[in-house]
Design a protein around this motif. Sequence first.
Motif, PDB file in Angstrom:
ATOM      1  N   SER B 167     -13.805  -4.449   5.628  1.00  0.00           N
ATOM      2  CA  SER B 167     -14.415  -5.709   6.079  1.00  0.00           C
ATOM      3  C   SER B 167     -13.672  -6.921   5.537  1.00  0.00           C
ATOM      4  O   SER B 167     -13.536  -7.939   6.204  1.00  0.00           O
ATOM      5  CB  SER B 167     -15.870  -5.798   5.625  1.00  0.00           C
ATOM      6  OG  SER B 167     -16.614  -4.777   6.217  1.00  0.00           O
ATOM      7  N   LEU B 168     -13.198  -6.777   4.310  1.00  0.00           N
ATOM      8  CA  LEU B 168     -12.429  -7.850   3.686  1.00  0.00           C
ATOM      9  C   LEU B 168     -11.274  -8.276   4.592  1.00  0.00           C
ATOM     10  O   LEU B 168     -10.967  -9.470   4.725  1.00  0.00           O
ATOM     11  CB  LEU B 168     -11.853  -7.333   2.369  1.00  0.00           C
ATOM     12  CG  LEU B 168     -12.171  -8.029   1.053  1.00  0.00           C
ATOM     13  CD1 LEU B 168     -13.632  -8.348   0.932  1.00  0.00           C
ATOM     14  CD2 LEU B 168     -11.715  -7.155  -0.106  1.00  0.00           C
ATOM     15  N   PHE B 169     -10.655  -7.289   5.198  1.00  0.00           N
ATOM     16  CA  PHE B 169      -9.510  -7.559   6.068  1.00  0.00           C
ATOM     17  C   PHE B 169      -9.967  -8.038   7.433  1.00  0.00           C
ATOM     18  O   PHE B 169      -9.372  -8.919   8.040  1.00  0.00           O
ATOM     19  CB  PHE B 169      -8.637  -6.306   6.209  1.00  0.00           C
ATOM     20  CG  PHE B 169      -7.896  -5.969   4.947  1.00  0.00           C
ATOM     21  CD1 PHE B 169      -6.586  -6.378   4.756  1.00  0.00           C
ATOM     22  CD2 PHE B 169      -8.515  -5.259   3.929  1.00  0.00           C
ATOM     23  CE1 PHE B 169      -5.905  -6.086   3.588  1.00  0.00           C
ATOM     24  CE2 PHE B 169      -7.850  -4.959   2.754  1.00  0.00           C
ATOM     25  CZ  PHE B 169      -6.543  -5.386   2.580  1.00  0.00           C
ATOM     26  N   GLU B 170     -11.058  -7.454   7.892  1.00  0.00           N
ATOM     27  CA  GLU B 170     -11.583  -7.819   9.205  1.00  0.00           C
ATOM     28  C   GLU B 170     -12.034  -9.273   9.259  1.00  0.00           C
ATOM     29  O   GLU B 170     -11.759  -9.996  10.213  1.00  0.00           O
ATOM     30  CB  GLU B 170     -12.768  -6.911   9.557  1.00  0.00           C
ATOM     31  CG  GLU B 170     -12.435  -5.899  10.601  1.00  0.00           C
ATOM     32  CD  GLU B 170     -13.614  -4.969  10.838  1.00  0.00           C
ATOM     33  OE1 GLU B 170     -13.598  -4.254  11.821  1.00  0.00           O
ATOM     34  OE2 GLU B 170     -14.554  -4.961  10.008  1.00  0.00           O
ATOM     35  N   THR B 171     -12.739  -9.670   8.226  1.00  0.00           N
ATOM     36  CA  THR B 171     -13.283 -11.027   8.206  1.00  0.00           C
ATOM     37  C   THR B 171     -12.236 -12.049   7.778  1.00  0.00           C
ATOM     38  O   THR B 171     -12.416 -13.245   7.969  1.00  0.00           O
ATOM     39  CB  THR B 171     -14.454 -11.120   7.201  1.00  0.00           C
ATOM     40  OG1 THR B 171     -13.953 -10.809   5.896  1.00  0.00           O
ATOM     41  CG2 THR B 171     -15.560 -10.147   7.569  1.00  0.00           C
ATOM     42  N   GLY B 172     -11.174 -11.571   7.189  1.00  0.00           N
ATOM     43  CA  GLY B 172     -10.142 -12.494   6.714  1.00  0.00           C
ATOM     44  C   GLY B 172     -10.412 -12.954   5.289  1.00  0.00           C
ATOM     45  O   GLY B 172      -9.661 -13.749   4.732  1.00  0.00           O
ATOM     46  N   ALA B 173     -11.488 -12.438   4.694  1.00  0.00           N
ATOM     47  CA  ALA B 173     -11.830 -12.826   3.320  1.00  0.00           C
ATOM     48  C   ALA B 173     -10.699 -12.469   2.354  1.00  0.00           C
ATOM     49  O   ALA B 173     -10.526 -13.120   1.318  1.00  0.00           O
ATOM     50  CB  ALA B 173     -13.125 -12.138   2.879  1.00  0.00           C
ATOM     51  N   ILE B 174      -9.921 -11.469   2.713  1.00  0.00           N
ATOM     52  CA  ILE B 174      -8.795 -11.065   1.870  1.00  0.00           C
ATOM     53  C   ILE B 174      -7.830 -12.227   1.638  1.00  0.00           C
ATOM     54  O   ILE B 174      -7.200 -12.320   0.580  1.00  0.00           O
ATOM     55  CB  ILE B 174      -8.045  -9.858   2.503  1.00  0.00           C
ATOM     56  CG1 ILE B 174      -6.968  -9.313   1.579  1.00  0.00           C
ATOM     57  CG2 ILE B 174      -7.431 -10.212   3.848  1.00  0.00           C
ATOM     58  CD1 ILE B 174      -7.462  -8.596   0.360  1.00  0.00           C
ATOM     59  N   PHE B 175      -7.772 -13.144   2.607  1.00  0.00           N
ATOM     60  CA  PHE B 175      -6.823 -14.257   2.483  1.00  0.00           C
ATOM     61  C   PHE B 175      -7.296 -15.319   1.487  1.00  0.00           C
ATOM     62  O   PHE B 175      -6.508 -16.139   1.031  1.00  0.00           O
ATOM     63  CB  PHE B 175      -6.536 -14.876   3.846  1.00  0.00           C
ATOM     64  CG  PHE B 175      -5.849 -13.938   4.788  1.00  0.00           C
ATOM     65  CD1 PHE B 175      -4.592 -13.434   4.489  1.00  0.00           C
ATOM     66  CD2 PHE B 175      -6.475 -13.527   5.959  1.00  0.00           C
ATOM     67  CE1 PHE B 175      -3.956 -12.537   5.346  1.00  0.00           C
ATOM     68  CE2 PHE B 175      -5.852 -12.643   6.819  1.00  0.00           C
ATOM     69  CZ  PHE B 175      -4.596 -12.140   6.515  1.00  0.00           C
ATOM     70  N   ASP B 176      -8.575 -15.278   1.173  1.00  0.00           N
ATOM     71  CA  ASP B 176      -9.064 -16.137   0.093  1.00  0.00           C
ATOM     72  C   ASP B 176      -8.683 -15.542  -1.251  1.00  0.00           C
ATOM     73  O   ASP B 176      -8.417 -16.258  -2.214  1.00  0.00           O
ATOM     74  CB  ASP B 176     -10.591 -16.289   0.173  1.00  0.00           C
ATOM     75  CG  ASP B 176     -11.014 -16.962   1.475  1.00  0.00           C
ATOM     76  OD1 ASP B 176     -10.213 -17.762   2.014  1.00  0.00           O
ATOM     77  OD2 ASP B 176     -12.116 -16.682   1.962  1.00  0.00           O
ATOM     78  N   ILE B 177      -8.684 -14.229  -1.286  1.00  0.00           N
ATOM     79  CA  ILE B 177      -8.373 -13.527  -2.534  1.00  0.00           C
ATOM     80  C   ILE B 177      -6.869 -13.495  -2.777  1.00  0.00           C
ATOM     81  O   ILE B 177      -6.395 -13.801  -3.860  1.00  0.00           O
ATOM     82  CB  ILE B 177      -8.949 -12.089  -2.489  1.00  0.00           C
ATOM     83  CG1 ILE B 177     -10.466 -12.146  -2.308  1.00  0.00           C
ATOM     84  CG2 ILE B 177      -8.570 -11.321  -3.739  1.00  0.00           C
ATOM     85  CD1 ILE B 177     -11.060 -10.910  -1.702  1.00  0.00           C
TER      86      ILE B 177
END
Lengths: 192, 192
Positions: B167-177
């Motif tokens: 989900s981290l990758f799906e939502t793009g949240a990974i780019f905050d991290i």
Amino acid sequence: MGQENIIKDMEKLEQARNRFITEIAKNIYLYNITPSVGRLYGTVFFSEEPMTLDEMSKAMGMSKTSMSTGIRSLLEADMVERVWERGIRKDLYKVEDDWYKSFSNVFINRWRNATELNKQAIEETKGLLNRLMDETEYEAVRVKAEKDLKKLTEVEEYYGWLTEVISLFETGAIFDIVPKSSKERNKNKSYE
Amino acid sequence: MGQENIIKDMEKLEQARNRFITEIAKNIYLYNITPSVGRLYGTVFFSEEPMTLDEMSKAMGMSKTSMSTGIRSLLEADMVERVWERGIRKDLYKVEDDWYKSFSNVFINRWRNATELNKQAIEETKGLLNRLMDETEYEAVRVKAEKDLKKLTEVEEYYGWLTEVISLFETGAIFDIVPKSSKERNKNKSYE
DNA sequence: AAGTTTGTTCAGAAAAAACTGTACGTAAAT
DNA sequence: ATTTACGTACAGTTTTTTCTGAACAAACTT
């Protein structure tokens, strides 16, 4: 009821296990492991005791040779480990039961390796292109080389990012972001 | 210097490109794409203009049929896209130049799918085992089933975690991290 | 409407991968 | 020291995958 009923129930157990094993075998390709070896993994997974190659061979109905090579793949992938038991001469294997560890390992190793090789290839290609830029007297060539260099630089950024992502898993920092325990995870859900 | 020298330089350009293409082909297996199709991707990647199947065929020295099936794989993986140019009847393809997007897509789709199927298999297997627990009158069977259920529950936890990671990758949240920009990333390094 | 051009389907050929049994080397058991 | 047990290397076979050329269908051109 006769004795044959326990056999029936054991078969049912086998069927249940098989449902999961089949699915593993189908999806394990993501770890670059073949379906057969996936089934082997599943077989060892459900085994109550560490298994010998002969037991695997019997359970899978396949040659011992295949068990030997299959288990080596699993061993290299850190998905299975060898264990010793006194008095037993045969090699014994059990699955690494920490899936976070075993599956992360496969993932990390494979991707780390590919990423490094690709980064290296980019460096070398850039070197070749820069040399060409210096040497050539043809504008047309220089324009093409320049475009390629630009593309490669963009890709390089991507690999830089990917490297960092892989580190997240290597260092275990990912577990601070997404905790293992589902309770911990749900707690975090509130401020998303 | 004569005209033949530009040809020499073009060959050098080709060689440089080939260095990178070969590496891509070698590592693209991680996305479950075959080396040949990886080379095809590389060829289209370096092309200055969108390519037709015939051009690919010529560039790769392979049949048009293979180009057709190869490009379809890449299309399904969102690694390549079809573009239109007025006056041109042939299908034109170019690589999706946002690697963050194209490669994340492959990754997400494949893993999301496998994870869901595995989770489902776990549920079903657990169902079968629970039923068996209810029905059987043999303690030995019940003990085995119980052990299996315990193992599956642990694995289920892992898949829950994996789902969150995806989900981290799906939502793009990974780019905050892990930010895309390397400057941003270095900034974060300080308080690690 | 007839003739091209273009992409794809399909059957067979070629190449690659998986699997097996034999043979062999090593280490334990007698 | 001999025998037995065990795991693996290797060569050959089977199975699977990849690749190709011919035939076809759809769409465009004239």
